[in-house]
Design a protein around this motif. Structure first.
Motif, PDB file in Angstrom:
ATOM      1  N   TYR A  27      26.502  63.495  10.860  1.00 14.23           N
ATOM      2  CA  TYR A  27      26.782  63.650  12.291  1.00 14.23           C
ATOM      3  C   TYR A  27      27.328  65.050  12.539  1.00 14.23           C
ATOM      4  N   LEU A  28      26.860  65.680  13.614  1.00 14.47           N
ATOM      5  CA  LEU A  28      27.364  67.007  14.003  1.00 14.47           C
ATOM      6  C   LEU A  28      28.149  66.901  15.294  1.00 14.47           C
ATOM      7  N   LEU A  29      29.361  67.389  15.278  1.00 15.05           N
ATOM      8  CA  LEU A  29      30.213  67.375  16.472  1.00 15.05           C
ATOM      9  C   LEU A  29      31.194  68.534  16.338  1.00 15.05           C
ATOM     10  N   ARG A  30      30.910  69.627  17.026  1.00 19.10           N
ATOM     11  CA  ARG A  30      31.795  70.795  16.889  1.00 19.10           C
ATOM     12  C   ARG A  30      33.121  70.547  17.595  1.00 19.10           C
ATOM     13  N   PHE A  31      34.212  71.086  17.034  1.00 15.44           N
ATOM     14  CA  PHE A  31      35.490  71.015  17.753  1.00 15.44           C
ATOM     15  C   PHE A  31      35.610  72.173  18.733  1.00 15.44           C
ATOM     16  N   GLU A  32      34.713  73.133  18.656  1.00 13.00           N
ATOM     17  CA  GLU A  32      34.542  74.251  19.612  1.00 13.00           C
ATOM     18  C   GLU A  32      35.661  75.284  19.581  1.00 13.00           C
ATOM     19  N   THR A  33      36.905  74.851  19.640  1.00 13.25           N
ATOM     20  CA  THR A  33      38.051  75.752  19.456  1.00 13.25           C
ATOM     21  C   THR A  33      39.225  74.929  18.949  1.00 13.25           C
ATOM     22  N   SER A  34      40.040  75.534  18.090  1.00 11.00           N
ATOM     23  CA  SER A  34      41.200  74.811  17.537  1.00 11.00           C
ATOM     24  C   SER A  34      42.424  74.942  18.439  1.00 11.00           C
ATOM     25  N   PRO A  86      44.358  73.788  21.404  1.00  7.55           N
ATOM     26  CA  PRO A  86      44.288  72.592  22.260  1.00  7.55           C
ATOM     27  C   PRO A  86      44.306  72.916  23.753  1.00  7.55           C
ATOM     28  N   GLU A  87      45.057  73.959  24.110  1.00  5.91           N
ATOM     29  CA  GLU A  87      45.156  74.338  25.522  1.00  5.91           C
ATOM     30  C   GLU A  87      43.828  74.929  26.026  1.00  5.91           C
ATOM     31  N   LEU A  88      43.237  75.789  25.231  1.00  5.54           N
ATOM     32  CA  LEU A  88      41.930  76.364  25.593  1.00  5.54           C
ATOM     33  C   LEU A  88      40.868  75.258  25.635  1.00  5.54           C
ATOM     34  N   PHE A  89      40.944  74.351  24.666  1.00  8.84           N
ATOM     35  CA  PHE A  89      39.997  73.223  24.643  1.00  8.84           C
ATOM     36  C   PHE A  89      40.087  72.446  25.958  1.00  8.84           C
ATOM     37  N   ARG A 116      41.119  73.441  28.876  1.00  5.38           N
ATOM     38  CA  ARG A 116      40.587  74.198  30.019  1.00  5.38           C
ATOM     39  C   ARG A 116      39.060  74.189  30.054  1.00  5.38           C
ATOM     40  N   LEU A 117      38.445  74.168  28.880  1.00  3.45           N
ATOM     41  CA  LEU A 117      36.980  74.265  28.806  1.00  3.45           C
ATOM     42  C   LEU A 117      36.283  72.908  28.912  1.00  3.45           C
ATOM     43  N   HIS A 118      37.031  71.833  28.626  1.00  2.00           N
ATOM     44  CA  HIS A 118      36.413  70.502  28.558  1.00  2.00           C
ATOM     45  C   HIS A 118      37.145  69.531  29.465  1.00  2.00           C
ATOM     46  N   PRO A 119      36.667  69.346  30.713  1.00  2.00           N
ATOM     47  CA  PRO A 119      37.338  68.411  31.608  1.00  2.00           C
ATOM     48  C   PRO A 119      37.261  66.969  31.102  1.00  2.00           C
ATOM     49  N   ASP A 120      36.333  66.691  30.172  1.00  3.78           N
ATOM     50  CA  ASP A 120      36.048  65.295  29.829  1.00  3.78           C
ATOM     51  C   ASP A 120      36.704  64.799  28.552  1.00  3.78           C
ATOM     52  N   CYS A 121      37.300  65.695  27.762  1.00  2.00           N
ATOM     53  CA  CYS A 121      37.936  65.174  26.546  1.00  2.00           C
ATOM     54  C   CYS A 121      38.959  66.150  25.990  1.00  2.00           C
ATOM     55  N   SER A 122      39.784  65.657  25.062  1.00  2.00           N
ATOM     56  CA  SER A 122      40.815  66.510  24.454  1.00  2.00           C
ATOM     57  C   SER A 122      40.409  66.837  23.016  1.00  2.00           C
ATOM     58  N   LEU A 123      41.071  67.860  22.490  1.00  2.00           N
ATOM     59  CA  LEU A 123      40.815  68.235  21.093  1.00  2.00           C
ATOM     60  C   LEU A 123      41.170  67.083  20.149  1.00  2.00           C
ATOM     61  N   ASP A 124      42.276  66.386  20.456  1.00  2.00           N
ATOM     62  CA  ASP A 124      42.673  65.268  19.603  1.00  2.00           C
ATOM     63  C   ASP A 124      41.598  64.189  19.561  1.00  2.00           C
ATOM     64  N   GLU A 125      41.023  63.894  20.736  1.00  2.00           N
ATOM     65  CA  GLU A 125      39.959  62.869  20.772  1.00  2.00           C
ATOM     66  C   GLU A 125      38.763  63.304  19.928  1.00  2.00           C
ATOM     67  N   ILE A 168      32.355  81.449  18.606  1.00  4.83           N
ATOM     68  CA  ILE A 168      33.108  82.672  18.329  1.00  4.83           C
ATOM     69  C   ILE A 168      33.158  83.513  19.612  1.00  4.83           C
ATOM     70  N   GLY A 169      34.371  83.854  20.052  1.00  6.35           N
ATOM     71  CA  GLY A 169      34.502  84.770  21.196  1.00  6.35           C
ATOM     72  C   GLY A 169      34.591  84.103  22.552  1.00  6.35           C
ATOM     73  N   LEU A 170      35.072  82.856  22.615  1.00  4.62           N
ATOM     74  CA  LEU A 170      35.241  82.182  23.909  1.00  4.62           C
ATOM     75  C   LEU A 170      36.255  82.939  24.769  1.00  4.62           C
ATOM     76  N   PRO A 171      36.024  83.005  26.082  1.00  4.46           N
ATOM     77  CA  PRO A 171      36.994  83.670  26.951  1.00  4.46           C
ATOM     78  C   PRO A 171      38.362  83.008  26.792  1.00  4.46           C
ATOM     79  N   GLY A 172      39.382  83.815  26.557  1.00  5.29           N
ATOM     80  CA  GLY A 172      40.731  83.263  26.416  1.00  5.29           C
ATOM     81  C   GLY A 172      41.164  83.114  24.975  1.00  5.29           C
ATOM     82  N   GLU A 173      40.246  83.290  24.025  1.00  6.04           N
ATOM     83  CA  GLU A 173      40.677  83.175  22.626  1.00  6.04           C
ATOM     84  C   GLU A 173      41.091  84.552  22.091  1.00  6.04           C
TER      85      GLU A 173
END
Ligand code: 5AD
Ligand code: FES
Length: 346
Positions: free
Chosen positions: A148-155, A157-160, A162-171, A192-197
């Motif tokens: 299964y592939l599921l990126r965490f996108e950014t480590s 949690p606050e940036l995550f 802001r970018l994901h209205p539908d879920c949290s990094l913990d989830e 790599i290189g998301l705005p705000g990182e």
């Protein structure tokens, strides 16, 4: 208050700032670690983007539900299975079934597709359709899902958030743990290189991959999509795109036994050469696009995605030439995890 940097973080930051001779050395080290741990085979995983329906609204993604300019499609189960059947003859030993996160393609229906592919072909099956409840993952595992592939996108949690209205990094991380507990080989990764990182985020992303003990790790440059709220937000490394390769090289040094694909986004940033360079700087997997050509333009998570006019057999031939030009060879077996914890029981 900022937390003190660990020795590992300092080491990663140092490597991520390499230039000139030090950069050449970093790439050489990454390539030799890749060779020692993973060998010279490049595993081919054919990806079928079977639906672009998505109920989520990730701020960076071109197929987010709010983007009304996307023509939505979903392939029929028979069509998916028919395309999967063609992969082994092209040297592709895994099929990756990817779609947006949407309940429209039913969990039972996808389970049936997995079952049929496992019954009718020799393929390993990877699924990538987002966060799902544990019982759904369990059901797909019973149907034969290997990975299964599921990126965490950014480590971060606050940036995550802001970018994901539908879920949290913990989830998201919880989903990865569920999959691991089911004996599924787990792939994750980040952009790599998301705005705000910051470069500290990048170092933390690399360490999170290592700490999650992932079987596969996919990373790639963030690319602004004009149809999203981040359309005008450039990549943080816009003026230093070499950072994308430094990231993949350091990722290999810290994850010697993981499968690391040369992701498509590298070709979007460096047309015609990005994925090849990634394969020389730590990566050992290539994921040729196997989506029917009539749907490729509608699955643009970011602009400039390569291969939208090529069909599956053209990509299959192209990739074999690219591998040959690198002096490597296509992987013979399914390319399962090198780690015992993630090995699919036979
Ligand atoms: N730029 C780069 N990568 C993106 N993805 C989604 N949108 C973008 C974008 N704008 C990546 C995410 C996702 C994967 C399937 O594609 O990391 O997990
Ligand atoms: Fe698609 Fe080269 S991989 S054309």
């Amino acid at each position: 208050m900022t937390t003190p940097r660990t020795a590992e973080t300092r080491e990663i930051l140092d490597l991520l700032s390499a230039r000139g001779k030090a950069l050449e050395e970093l790439y050489c080290r990454a390539d030799s670690v890749r060779q020692q741990h993973m060998g010279d085979e490049i595993f081919l995983r054919g990806i079928i983007e079977f639906s672009n329906l998505c109920s989520n609204d990730c701020l960076y993604c071109g197929i987010r539900v709010s983007n009304r300019d996307v023509r939505r499609y979903t392939m029929a189960a028979d069509e998916i299975v028919a395309h999967a059947r063609e992969l082994p003859a092209r040297g592709q030993t895994t099929v990756v079934l990817q779609a947006g996160e949407s309940p429209v393609f039913g969990d039972d229906e996808l389970g049936e597709v997995i079952r049929r592919i496992k019954r009718e072909t020799t393929l390993a099956v990877t699924v990538s359709v987002g966060n799902r409840p544990l019982p759904v993952y369990r059901y797909w595992r019973e149907c034969g899902m290997d990975r299964y592939l599921l990126r965490f996108e950014t480590s971060d949690p606050e940036l995550f958030r802001r970018l994901h209205p539908d879920c949290s990094l913990d989830e998201r991380v919880e989903c990865l743990r569920h999959l691991r507990a089911l004996g599924v080989q787990v792939g994750s990764g980040f952009m790599i290189g998301l705005p705000g990182e910051t470069v500290e985020t990048l170092a933390a992303n690399i360490l999170l991959c290592r700490n999650l003990d992932l079987d596969m790790i996919g990373i790639g440059p963030y690319i602004p999509h004009p149809g999203t709220p981040l359309g005008d937000a450039p990549n943080v490394y816009r003026d230093d795109p070499e950072m994308f390769f430094r990231a993949i090289a350091v990722l290999r040094l810290f994850n010697p036994d993981a499968h690391i694909p040369a992701t498509t986004a590298f070709d979007a940033v460096f047309p015609g050469s990005g994925r090849d360079l990634a394969l020389q700087r730590g990566a050992n997997v290539f994921m040729p696009n196997t989506t029917p050509v009539e749907f490729r333009r509608d699955y643009q998570l970011y602009p400039g995605k390569p291969c939208v006019d090529e069909d599956a057999s053209q990509c299959a031939t192209c990739v074999l030439h690219r591998i040959e030009a690198l002096g490597r060879k296509p992987g013979a077996g399914p390319g399962h995890s090198r780690k015992s914890a993630g090995k699919t029981p036979q």
